[in-house]
Design an enzyme around this catalytic site. Structure first.
Site, PDB file in Angstrom:
ATOM      1  N   CYS A 128       0.878  -1.210  -0.128  1.00 55.21           N
ATOM      2  CA  CYS A 128       0.000  -0.155  -0.002  1.00 55.21           C
ATOM      3  C   CYS A 128       0.970   1.381   0.051  1.00 55.21           C
ATOM      4  O   CYS A 128       0.367   2.428  -0.534  1.00 55.21           O
ATOM      5  CB  CYS A 128      -0.899  -0.020   1.346  1.00 55.21           C
ATOM      6  SG  CYS A 128      -2.259  -1.117   1.061  1.00 55.21           S
ATOM      7  N   CYS A 148      -5.536   1.352   4.172  1.00 57.04           N
ATOM      8  CA  CYS A 148      -4.370   1.409   3.304  1.00 57.04           C
ATOM      9  C   CYS A 148      -3.105   2.236   3.778  1.00 57.04           C
ATOM     10  O   CYS A 148      -2.103   2.222   3.278  1.00 57.04           O
ATOM     11  CB  CYS A 148      -4.994   1.707   1.931  1.00 57.04           C
ATOM     12  SG  CYS A 148      -5.462   3.441   1.889  1.00 57.04           S
TER      13      CYS A 148
END
Length: 265
Positions: A133, A239
């Site tokens: 991420c 994320c």
């Protein structure tokens, strides 16, 4: 020597563009105003400087994007293409941009040289989702936001226990962060979809209630948290765009894993 004006000393303002006091004042001012009126006022007054919308073009994104388009379709709409997205999401983005008449749709991607260095196999998601991420979503978005004074998020409090009590305005590293739908419920969203006949994400009907990257998104079972299908099996709920992720034990600052750590598929 004749009289001369005192030389002006050049100074660089390193203070934050916005403070918590600014956010508190905005929360108080717009507390009783509808979302649509609030966005229209913010865009018209231009008091928040350069502003952009960050959208995942997920299952609920059409509502915020419609509200923005109604207020000002020229406001930049930023999409982070991690290069791991569902094809359906990429198609949905094109559908919404055209349907809503958005005139400043932007796409940002991870840097090829970073992927070559830190995810050459393309499988980092399988053993280090936080690191994946970081290089595919967080860093690209940071570049996109670098020219903004404020950004608009589509977060809603009901989506997860980690998103409860969302204010409309908050400050993140001196930049104003706006959550227009923070207090909207799932019923509010559904009613808005129906009222304005908005296109639905094609994966929603298949049980994907929150859609992110393809490898890390699964269907949500009845009764589960709407975001339960994100990073299923990992102690991870975000994320990193909306808050820090919890690093894996033993992972160093460069995102490298301890010796002997095996990928999980």
């Amino acid at each position: 020597m004749g009289n001369t004006a005192a030389r002006q000393i050049d100074r660089i303002d390193t203070g934050p563009a916005f403070t918590q006091a600014d956010a508190d004042a905005l929360n108080e001012r717009f507390a009783e105003m509808s979302t649509q009126e609030m966005l229209a006022t913010l865009f018209a007054e231009k008091a928040i400087g350069r502003v952009g919308v960050v959208s995942s073009f997920g299952t609920e994104s059409a509502v915020l994007l419609h509200l923005v388009a109604e207020a000002d379709p020229s406001v930049p709409v930023i999409f982070v293409d991690t290069l791991k997205m569902f094809d359906e999401t990429l198609d949905y983005r094109e559908t919404l941009v055209k349907h809503l008449g958005l005139t400043n749709s932007q796409v940002v991607e991870p840097k090829p040289e970073v992927l070559a260095e830190k995810d050459e196999s393309g499988l980092r998601w399988s053993y280090d989702p936080d690191g994946c991420c970081e290089i595919r979503k967080v860093e690209p978005l940071a570049r996109a936001k670098s020219g903004l004074d404020a950004w608009i998020s589509g977060r809603k409090a009901f989506q997860s226990v980690t998103r409860q009590n969302l204010p409309r305005f908050e400050v993140e590293e001196g930049r104003l962060k706006i959550n227009p739908l923070g207090d909207w419920t799932k019923d509010d969203l559904e009613a808005y979809f129906e009222e304005h006949d908005l296109p639905r994400h094609p994966l929603e009907a298949e049980g994907f209630l929150s859609v992110g990257c393809a490898p890390c998104t699964s269907k949500v079972k009845p009764g589960e948290d709407p975001r339960a299908g994100r990073w299923r099996g990992w102690d991870k709920t975000e994320c990193g765009i909306h808050g820090a992720s919890s690093p894996l034990p033993g992972k160093d600052d460069d995102g490298e894993l301890p010796a002997g750590y095996e990928p999980v598929f």
